[in-house]
Design a protein around this motif. Sequence first.
Motif, PDB file in Angstrom:
ATOM      1  N   ARG A  51       0.870  -1.170   0.000  1.00 29.67           N
ATOM      2  CA  ARG A  51       0.000   0.000   0.000  1.00 29.67           C
ATOM      3  C   ARG A  51       0.910   1.224   0.000  1.00 29.67           C
ATOM      4  N   VAL A  52       0.975   1.892  -1.147  1.00 22.89           N
ATOM      5  CA  VAL A  52       1.988   2.925  -1.361  1.00 22.89           C
ATOM      6  C   VAL A  52       1.399   4.326  -1.292  1.00 22.89           C
ATOM      7  N   THR A  53       2.041   5.142  -0.489  1.00 23.83           N
ATOM      8  CA  THR A  53       1.790   6.582  -0.469  1.00 23.83           C
ATOM      9  C   THR A  53       2.994   7.246  -1.131  1.00 23.83           C
ATOM     10  N   ALA A  54       2.743   8.199  -2.010  1.00 23.66           N
ATOM     11  CA  ALA A  54       3.835   8.833  -2.752  1.00 23.66           C
ATOM     12  C   ALA A  54       3.965  10.303  -2.403  1.00 23.66           C
ATOM     13  N   LEU A  55       5.190  10.778  -2.456  1.00 24.39           N
ATOM     14  CA  LEU A  55       5.491  12.197  -2.292  1.00 24.39           C
ATOM     15  C   LEU A  55       6.295  12.637  -3.505  1.00 24.39           C
ATOM     16  N   GLU A  56       5.813  13.666  -4.186  1.00 17.19           N
ATOM     17  CA  GLU A  56       6.431  14.105  -5.433  1.00 17.19           C
ATOM     18  C   GLU A  56       6.177  15.593  -5.625  1.00 17.19           C
ATOM     19  N   ASN A  57       7.063  16.264  -6.357  1.00 18.42           N
ATOM     20  CA  ASN A  57       6.932  17.705  -6.569  1.00 18.42           C
ATOM     21  C   ASN A  57       6.619  18.086  -8.006  1.00 18.42           C
ATOM     22  N   ASP A  58       6.661  17.114  -8.914  1.00 15.19           N
ATOM     23  CA  ASP A  58       6.488  17.388 -10.339  1.00 15.19           C
ATOM     24  C   ASP A  58       5.015  17.222 -10.726  1.00 15.19           C
ATOM     25  N   ASP A  59       4.354  18.334 -11.015  1.00 15.45           N
ATOM     26  CA  ASP A  59       2.938  18.290 -11.378  1.00 15.45           C
ATOM     27  C   ASP A  59       2.680  17.404 -12.588  1.00 15.45           C
ATOM     28  N   ALA A  60       3.672  17.282 -13.467  1.00 15.55           N
ATOM     29  CA  ALA A  60       3.491  16.524 -14.704  1.00 15.55           C
ATOM     30  C   ALA A  60       3.281  15.031 -14.459  1.00 15.55           C
ATOM     31  N   VAL A  61       3.714  14.539 -13.301  1.00 17.16           N
ATOM     32  CA  VAL A  61       3.593  13.097 -13.051  1.00 17.16           C
ATOM     33  C   VAL A  61       2.668  12.756 -11.887  1.00 17.16           C
ATOM     34  N   ILE A  62       2.257  13.746 -11.123  1.00 15.85           N
ATOM     35  CA  ILE A  62       1.429  13.466  -9.948  1.00 15.85           C
ATOM     36  C   ILE A  62       0.131  12.752 -10.333  1.00 15.85           C
ATOM     37  N   SER A  63      -0.495  13.148 -11.437  1.00 10.68           N
ATOM     38  CA  SER A  63      -1.735  12.489 -11.847  1.00 10.68           C
ATOM     39  C   SER A  63      -1.507  11.019 -12.181  1.00 10.68           C
ATOM     40  N   ARG A  64      -0.342  10.690 -12.722  1.00  9.73           N
ATOM     41  CA  ARG A  64      -0.031   9.297 -13.045  1.00  9.73           C
ATOM     42  C   ARG A  64       0.173   8.482 -11.777  1.00  9.73           C
ATOM     43  N   LEU A  65       0.726   9.093 -10.751  1.00 10.03           N
ATOM     44  CA  LEU A  65       0.968   8.381  -9.499  1.00 10.03           C
ATOM     45  C   LEU A  65      -0.334   7.934  -8.837  1.00 10.03           C
ATOM     46  N   LYS A  66      -1.399   8.661  -9.076  1.00  7.87           N
ATOM     47  CA  LYS A  66      -2.670   8.362  -8.419  1.00  7.87           C
ATOM     48  C   LYS A  66      -3.238   7.012  -8.843  1.00  7.87           C
ATOM     49  N   THR A  67      -2.738   6.457  -9.949  1.00  7.41           N
ATOM     50  CA  THR A  67      -3.235   5.156 -10.405  1.00  7.41           C
ATOM     51  C   THR A  67      -2.567   3.999  -9.671  1.00  7.41           C
ATOM     52  N   SER A  68      -1.435   4.251  -9.019  1.00  5.85           N
ATOM     53  CA  SER A  68      -0.725   3.166  -8.354  1.00  5.85           C
ATOM     54  C   SER A  68      -0.475   3.423  -6.872  1.00  5.85           C
ATOM     55  N   CYS A  69      -1.010   4.533  -6.358  1.00  3.64           N
ATOM     56  CA  CYS A  69      -0.780   4.895  -4.959  1.00  3.64           C
ATOM     57  C   CYS A  69      -2.112   5.194  -4.275  1.00  3.64           C
ATOM     58  N   ILE A  70      -2.187   4.894  -2.979  1.00  5.87           N
ATOM     59  CA  ILE A  70      -3.427   5.168  -2.259  1.00  5.87           C
ATOM     60  C   ILE A  70      -3.571   6.652  -1.961  1.00  5.87           C
ATOM     61  N   ARG A  71      -2.438   7.343  -1.815  1.00  2.30           N
ATOM     62  CA  ARG A  71      -2.437   8.797  -1.624  1.00  2.30           C
ATOM     63  C   ARG A  71      -1.181   9.367  -2.257  1.00  2.30           C
ATOM     64  N   VAL A  72      -1.303  10.602  -2.740  1.00  2.00           N
ATOM     65  CA  VAL A  72      -0.162  11.303  -3.327  1.00  2.00           C
ATOM     66  C   VAL A  72      -0.107  12.706  -2.727  1.00  2.00           C
ATOM     67  N   TYR A  73       1.065  13.062  -2.222  1.00  2.00           N
ATOM     68  CA  TYR A  73       1.264  14.396  -1.657  1.00  2.00           C
ATOM     69  C   TYR A  73       2.280  15.151  -2.503  1.00  2.00           C
ATOM     70  N   LYS A  74       2.045  16.444  -2.646  1.00  5.42           N
ATOM     71  CA  LYS A  74       3.010  17.290  -3.343  1.00  5.42           C
ATOM     72  C   LYS A  74       3.875  18.007  -2.316  1.00  5.42           C
ATOM     73  N   ALA A  75       5.190  17.924  -2.485  1.00  4.21           N
ATOM     74  CA  ALA A  75       6.110  18.620  -1.577  1.00  4.21           C
ATOM     75  C   ALA A  75       7.464  18.752  -2.234  1.00  4.21           C
ATOM     76  N   ASP A  76       8.156  19.817  -1.871  1.00  3.31           N
ATOM     77  CA  ASP A  76       9.507  20.080  -2.364  1.00  3.31           C
ATOM     78  C   ASP A  76      10.497  19.661  -1.280  1.00  3.31           C
TER      79      ASP A  76
END
Length: 228
Positions: A51-76
């Motif tokens: 069960r994967v939660t992701a943290l990423e700062n690149d808006d270009a890929v955040i939408s793609r992460l939502k297909t394989s993660c239960i939650r995605v947070y944006k942070a630098d």
Amino acid sequence: MGHKYDYVIDCDDDSAPARVVRMVGSDKRVLEIGAGPGSISRVLQEKFNCRVTALENDDAVISRLKTSCIRVYKADLNDSSWPDVLKDETPFDVVVAADVLEHLYDPWSVLRQMKGLVGDEGYVVISLPHAGYNGLIAGLLDEDLEYRDCGLLDQTHIRFFGIKNMQALFEDAGLAIVDAQFVIRFPEDTEFAEAWAKTSAPARTLLLKNRFGPVYQVVAKAVSNESA
């Protein structure tokens, strides 16, 4: 157009991503820091039942992460307050940063902050490029330190580590390495093939005597010093 960090992982090979997912293990609650387009998160979810939660700062890929993660947070990660976005999360079984720390201004602080996100029985899994790799040194001997789109001299790398520096990185974060695996590559099979071919036979012989010279990347599993 594909993202440069979007790749297919063969879970049985000796690459750094494959070693990372195997080291994470199955049925874990995982935080992947700097998840990119989700190459590792996808495999952890689909093949390791994590069960994967992701943290990423690149808006270009955040939408793609939502297909394989239960939650995605944006942070630098270069902003020291980045853990604040995770304030409502309970500690994770595993925190992963695969080829991430070398992109940061202060990887030492980020790793210390990562330690605080892991549960008492949990661990971190980190992969790092090795600046003492023979192919890179061969380039230096030819007065050539050319940055590239990817590889050990990725244009976005701003921190470099030898084996001793990696050890110190973990120790300074209060972490003890319990498993370390080396990704071994012959220089002629890498982006440094041309530099290696130019290197004199005596210099090559000397480089090959370097214990860690063949190490292209390091993948490490570490726990809190209090748990070791």
